[in-house]
Design an enzyme around this catalytic site. Sequence first.
Site, PDB file in Angstrom:
ATOM      1  N   SER A 173      22.526  18.379  18.794  1.00 28.45           N
ATOM      2  CA  SER A 173      22.420  18.124  17.502  1.00 28.45           C
ATOM      3  C   SER A 173      23.261  16.767  17.359  1.00 28.45           C
ATOM      4  O   SER A 173      23.294  15.930  18.305  1.00 28.45           O
ATOM      5  CB  SER A 173      22.755  19.243  16.354  1.00 28.45           C
ATOM      6  OG  SER A 173      22.266  18.692  15.203  1.00 28.45           O
ATOM      7  N   ASP A 427      11.364  21.940  16.405  1.00 29.44           N
ATOM      8  CA  ASP A 427      12.508  21.490  15.669  1.00 29.44           C
ATOM      9  C   ASP A 427      12.343  20.479  14.827  1.00 29.44           C
ATOM     10  O   ASP A 427      12.010  19.238  15.450  1.00 29.44           O
ATOM     11  CB  ASP A 427      13.729  21.351  16.682  1.00 29.44           C
ATOM     12  CG  ASP A 427      14.933  20.551  16.238  1.00 29.44           C
ATOM     13  OD1 ASP A 427      15.174  20.738  14.879  1.00 29.44           O
ATOM     14  OD2 ASP A 427      15.767  20.099  17.047  1.00 29.44           O
ATOM     15  N   HIS A 452      15.784  24.340  17.538  1.00 28.52           N
ATOM     16  CA  HIS A 452      16.924  23.595  17.788  1.00 28.52           C
ATOM     17  C   HIS A 452      17.782  23.957  18.984  1.00 28.52           C
ATOM     18  O   HIS A 452      18.613  25.048  18.699  1.00 28.52           O
ATOM     19  CB  HIS A 452      17.710  23.400  16.483  1.00 28.52           C
ATOM     20  CG  HIS A 452      18.614  22.238  16.229  1.00 28.52           C
ATOM     21  ND1 HIS A 452      18.074  20.814  16.110  1.00 28.52           N
ATOM     22  CD2 HIS A 452      19.693  22.308  15.724  1.00 28.52           C
ATOM     23  CE1 HIS A 452      19.218  20.068  15.778  1.00 28.52           C
ATOM     24  NE2 HIS A 452      20.178  21.012  15.589  1.00 28.52           N
TER      25      HIS A 452
END
Length: 483
Positions: A173, A427, A452
Site C-alpha cells: 500500500s 483492489d 489488497h
Amino acid sequence: MRRPSVWLLSVATAALLINSGDAFGSRSFWFEGLPDPPAARSAGTPSIAWIEQPVDHFNPRDNRTWSMRYYENDQFLSESNAPILIMIGGEWEITPGWLRSGQMYNLASTYGAMMYYTEHRYYGESYPTNNTSSENLQYLNVDQALADLAYFIEIVKKQRNLENSTVVLFGGSYAGNMAAWARIKYPHLIKGALASSAPILAKADFYEYYEVVTVALSRYSTQCSVDVNDAFLAVEELLQTSTGPETLKRFFNLCNDIDTSSWQDVASLLNTLAGVFAGVVQYDAVDSTGQSSVGRMCDVMTATYLGSPLQRLAYLTSWSTCVDTSYASLVEAYINEDWNSYAATSAMRPWYYQTCTEYGYYQTANSDKSVFGTLFQIEFFTELCKDLYGDYYNEYLLDSAVTRTNIVYGGLRPEVTNVIFTNGDLDPWHALSVLEDLNESSPAILVMGTSHCQDLYSDLSTDSAEMTAAKARVRELVGQWLS
C-alpha cells in the site's frame, strides 16, 4: 455512541466479519488495515529496538532527534554480510507478525537473511514531536520518512557488521510507494524492492476507487450492483422528503437526527455507507468453503426476503449501538493533537494530514460508473483538511502537493530498476498503480480476482493458480537480487 467501523457487518446466513489488524492500509476513515499473517511454526520471536533519527533531515541547523521504533528477527542470519530484508511500515502501528511469516519471512529463511520491520514517523510509538499539531506535522512527509529509512539502513549495517550486505525492501500500500521511491532515491543502499498494491500516482479526486468497487460487485452478480445502486438512490430520495431523515435514522440506528441543511452531514452519511462496501472489496478474501467476502455481502444485498434494497443495506450494516455520522463528530474525532487521543492512536490524524499535503486519494462519488450515489464529492474531503489543520490546508495546497509528489517521484512512469509492482484487479487502489512493465527488471504483475496486498502472504491453500504463480515469480526475481 461511536463512529461506525466498516469491519463490523452483520449478515443473515453467515457472519460477514473481517478481523482487522495493524498492517497494510491506504486508509479510508475507519479501515484498520490488513491482518498480520499467522506465525510459522518455526518462527522466532522478533525483538523491539530503537534508533535515533533527526527530526528534520534537511535542515542542518536543527539538531533535534527522536527515537524510531523497529522490530528485528535474526533467526536465519547465517553469516557476515548476509542479505538484509526490510518490511517498511506505513500509516499504521507495526506488530511482529510480518517477521514471523509471509513472503519476506520465507525468503529470509531461504537466503539466511536478517529481517527488520521499520515504523514510520508519527505512527505507532514513533513520535518525532511532542504532539500532532499542524505546526509539528510539517515534519511528516515521505521525503523525511525515506531519509529515516536510509539512515536506518546505514546504522543497522554497522551494528550487525553487515556493511556489504544486499538490502531488499518490501512494502504494501503506501509503504509500497515508499519501497519503490526509496529505490529511486537511494539506489546505492537498496538493491531492489517489492511494491505491493502501491498507489504511486497521487490524485486528488480518486473517483476511480468506487468504480473498481462497483466492478467487483458486478463481477460477482450484476443484480448486486443494481440493488446497491437502488439502495443509495433510495437514501438520496429520502433525504429530500420531510419524513425521510427520520426513516434513515431508524433504519441505520443513527445517534442523531440527520441535518439535511448541512451538505457535510449528508456527505458524511453517504461516505460512511459506501465505506462498508469499500472495506469488504479492498480486503476481499476467500474462505475454506470457496466463498468470498464480496460474495457473502452480495448475497445479503440481493436477498429479496429481507425487503427492499434500502432495507437490505440497513440489514447489512446492522450497527448494534447507535452510530454518529455527523460531520461535527468526524472533526471532533480527529482534531485532538495529543498522542494518546483516538486521533493519533487510530493513525487517522497523521494519515489524513499526509493526504491533504501529499497525495489526495479522496474516494469520491464523482463518477456515473459508480453505484454509490453522488453526494460525497471532493469538497467534503478538502473541507475536512481545513477544519482539522487550518485554513492554509485548502484545495489549492492539495493541488500543488499532488503535482509535486508526481513530479518528484515520477507518477506512473518512474525511472527505476529492480522494483516489482504487484496488484490485484479487485483492489480499488490498483487504479493508481503501475500495471505495465516499466522495463525488464521492473515488471508489473496484475493478479486477477484478488485484493489488497495479498501477495505479501505465504502461499495459501485458497490461492488461485494465478496468485500462486505471481508469488513464485516474486521469489524468483528477489532471489536473483540476493544470489
